[in-house]
Design an enzyme around this catalytic site. Structure first.
Site, PDB file in Angstrom:
ATOM      1  N   GLU A  89       0.871  -1.172   0.000  1.00 40.28           N
ATOM      2  CA  GLU A  89       0.000   0.000   0.000  1.00 40.28           C
ATOM      3  C   GLU A  89       0.911   1.226   0.000  1.00 40.28           C
ATOM      4  O   GLU A  89       1.590   1.504   0.985  1.00 40.28           O
ATOM      5  CB  GLU A  89      -0.902  -0.065   1.239  1.00 40.28           C
ATOM      6  CG  GLU A  89      -1.827   1.111   1.390  1.00 40.28           C
ATOM      7  CD  GLU A  89      -2.677   1.369   0.147  1.00 40.28           C
ATOM      8  OE1 GLU A  89      -3.268   0.413  -0.391  1.00 40.28           O
ATOM      9  OE2 GLU A  89      -2.713   2.531  -0.302  1.00 40.28           O
ATOM     10  N   CYS A 111       4.671  -2.351  -8.267  1.00 36.00           N
ATOM     11  CA  CYS A 111       3.309  -1.942  -7.906  1.00 36.00           C
ATOM     12  C   CYS A 111       3.328  -0.748  -6.943  1.00 36.00           C
ATOM     13  O   CYS A 111       3.651   0.352  -7.374  1.00 36.00           O
ATOM     14  CB  CYS A 111       2.528  -3.134  -7.377  1.00 36.00           C
ATOM     15  SG  CYS A 111       0.751  -2.894  -7.530  1.00 36.00           S
ATOM     16  N   ARG A 126      -3.381   5.406  -9.750  1.00 37.03           N
ATOM     17  CA  ARG A 126      -3.505   4.258  -8.848  1.00 37.03           C
ATOM     18  C   ARG A 126      -4.804   3.499  -9.122  1.00 37.03           C
ATOM     19  O   ARG A 126      -5.791   4.087  -9.548  1.00 37.03           O
ATOM     20  CB  ARG A 126      -3.492   4.732  -7.394  1.00 37.03           C
ATOM     21  CG  ARG A 126      -2.169   5.356  -6.988  1.00 37.03           C
ATOM     22  CD  ARG A 126      -2.225   5.891  -5.572  1.00 37.03           C
ATOM     23  NE  ARG A 126      -2.524   4.837  -4.610  1.00 37.03           N
ATOM     24  CZ  ARG A 126      -2.996   5.067  -3.392  1.00 37.03           C
ATOM     25  NH1 ARG A 126      -3.253   6.291  -3.003  1.00 37.03           N
ATOM     26  NH2 ARG A 126      -3.229   4.054  -2.583  1.00 37.03           N
ATOM     27  N   ILE A 167      -2.349  -6.705  -9.255  1.00 39.64           N
ATOM     28  CA  ILE A 167      -3.245  -6.675  -8.092  1.00 39.64           C
ATOM     29  C   ILE A 167      -3.517  -5.218  -7.733  1.00 39.64           C
ATOM     30  O   ILE A 167      -2.608  -4.499  -7.309  1.00 39.64           O
ATOM     31  CB  ILE A 167      -2.628  -7.410  -6.884  1.00 39.64           C
ATOM     32  CG1 ILE A 167      -2.276  -8.851  -7.256  1.00 39.64           C
ATOM     33  CG2 ILE A 167      -3.593  -7.372  -5.692  1.00 39.64           C
ATOM     34  CD1 ILE A 167      -1.416  -9.563  -6.216  1.00 39.64           C
ATOM     35  N   HIS A 176       3.591  -7.694 -10.340  1.00 36.96           N
ATOM     36  CA  HIS A 176       4.313  -8.346  -9.228  1.00 36.96           C
ATOM     37  C   HIS A 176       5.192  -9.509  -9.699  1.00 36.96           C
ATOM     38  O   HIS A 176       4.816 -10.672  -9.505  1.00 36.96           O
ATOM     39  CB  HIS A 176       3.303  -8.893  -8.217  1.00 36.96           C
ATOM     40  CG  HIS A 176       2.613  -7.840  -7.421  1.00 36.96           C
ATOM     41  ND1 HIS A 176       3.134  -7.310  -6.269  1.00 36.96           N
ATOM     42  CD2 HIS A 176       1.436  -7.201  -7.628  1.00 36.96           C
ATOM     43  CE1 HIS A 176       2.311  -6.405  -5.779  1.00 36.96           C
ATOM     44  NE2 HIS A 176       1.268  -6.318  -6.591  1.00 36.96           N
ATOM     45  N   GLU A 186       7.581 -10.721  -8.269  1.00 36.10           N
ATOM     46  CA  GLU A 186       7.972 -11.513  -7.098  1.00 36.10           C
ATOM     47  C   GLU A 186       6.950 -12.601  -6.773  1.00 36.10           C
ATOM     48  O   GLU A 186       7.229 -13.478  -5.956  1.00 36.10           O
ATOM     49  CB  GLU A 186       8.209 -10.597  -5.889  1.00 36.10           C
ATOM     50  CG  GLU A 186       6.959  -9.990  -5.248  1.00 36.10           C
ATOM     51  CD  GLU A 186       6.402  -8.770  -5.998  1.00 36.10           C
ATOM     52  OE1 GLU A 186       6.813  -8.532  -7.150  1.00 36.10           O
ATOM     53  OE2 GLU A 186       5.534  -8.081  -5.420  1.00 36.10           O
TER      54      GLU A 186
HETATM   55  N1  GLN Z   1      -3.234  -0.204  -4.897  1.00 33.89           N
HETATM   56  C1  GLN Z   1      -1.997  -0.129  -4.169  1.00 33.89           C
HETATM   57  C2  GLN Z   1      -1.548   1.316  -3.989  1.00 33.89           C
HETATM   58  O1  GLN Z   1      -2.129   2.188  -4.518  1.00 33.89           O
HETATM   59  C3  GLN Z   1      -0.913  -0.929  -4.876  1.00 33.89           C
HETATM   60  C4  GLN Z   1      -1.284  -2.378  -4.905  1.00 33.89           C
HETATM   61  C5  GLN Z   1      -0.130  -3.314  -4.918  1.00 33.89           C
HETATM   62  O2  GLN Z   1       1.020  -2.980  -4.595  1.00 33.89           O
HETATM   63  N2  GLN Z   1      -0.438  -4.543  -5.233  1.00 33.89           N
HETATM   64  O3  GLN Z   1      -0.593   1.553  -3.304  1.00 33.89           O
END
Ligand code: GLN
Length: 194
Positions: A47, A78, A105, A133, A174, A176
């Site tokens: 996040e 991400c 985002r 994701i 991702h 990873e």
């Molecule tokens: N939606 C998240 C953000 O805005 C990012 C999501 C993620 O790292 N999978 O920070």
């Protein structure tokens, strides 16, 4: 080679495992002191607002900027991409601003919270299976930013999801969470991306 993984929040353990599988040392980084002993850096998914808030609280914003701007190989995935970026549409969250892009985002919309796609990546000889994701996409790129992969939205417009600027590589997805280590190798200089 010692790779530091920013371990304030998010899926840093998966990155540590990937780095170790590549035969490099992986260390968790939370403080300016821990930043000094690493040769490369990974900023994980999670996040981005939380990562930014914690990095500010731990006095990490300027030390991170200094190391990255001095040319340390850096991979952001991400939320890590969002944290590296210069801006995020409609948000004033703390960002490092070392990567000359503006991100949107959660850009793929609520109805496609998570999805997977086979991406053609410039420099890789076969597609990369990418896991998205609540992913951002890149809305705007500066002149020094090279787009390595992009993906169409619901209207068929292409958006960058993997970029490089100098020693920084950043992905909206991702790597990873797969067992494909080519993006890590590309970003960290651990052999050819293949
Ligand atoms: N939606 C998240 C953000 O805005 C990012 C999501 C993620 O790292 N999978 O920070």
């Amino acid at each position: 080679m010692t790779v530091g993984v920013l371990a304030l929040q998010g899926d840093f353990r998966e990155h540590m495992a990937m780095v170790r599988a590549l035969g490099a040392d992986a260390v968790e980084v939370r403080t300016p002191g821990e930043l000094e002993s690493i040769d490369a850096l990974i900023i994980p998914g999670g996040e981005s607002t939380t990562i930014g808030r914690l990095a500010t609280a731990w006095g990490m914003m300027d030390p991170l900027r200094e190391r990255i701007e001095a040319g340390m190989p850096t991979l952001g995935t991400c939320a890590g991409l969002i944290f590296l970026a210069a801006g995020a549409v409609g948000s004033d969250q703390p960002q490092l601003g070392v990567l000359d892009v503006v991100v949107a985002r959660n850009a793929f919309g609520r109805q496609v919270d998570s999805f997977e796609a086979d991406l053609d990546v410039s420099g890789l000889d076969r597609p990369f299976h990418a896991v998205f994701i609540r992913a951002p996409w890149i809305e705007k790129t500066g002149a020094d930013v090279e787009v390595l992969a992009s993906i169409p939205d619901a209207e068929g417009r292409e958006h960058a999801v993997l970029v490089r600027q100098g020693a920084i590589v950043a992905a909206a997805f991702h790597p990873e969470l797969t067992d494909d280590d080519r993006i890590h190798r590309l970003a960290l200089g651990l052999g050819e991306g293949g």
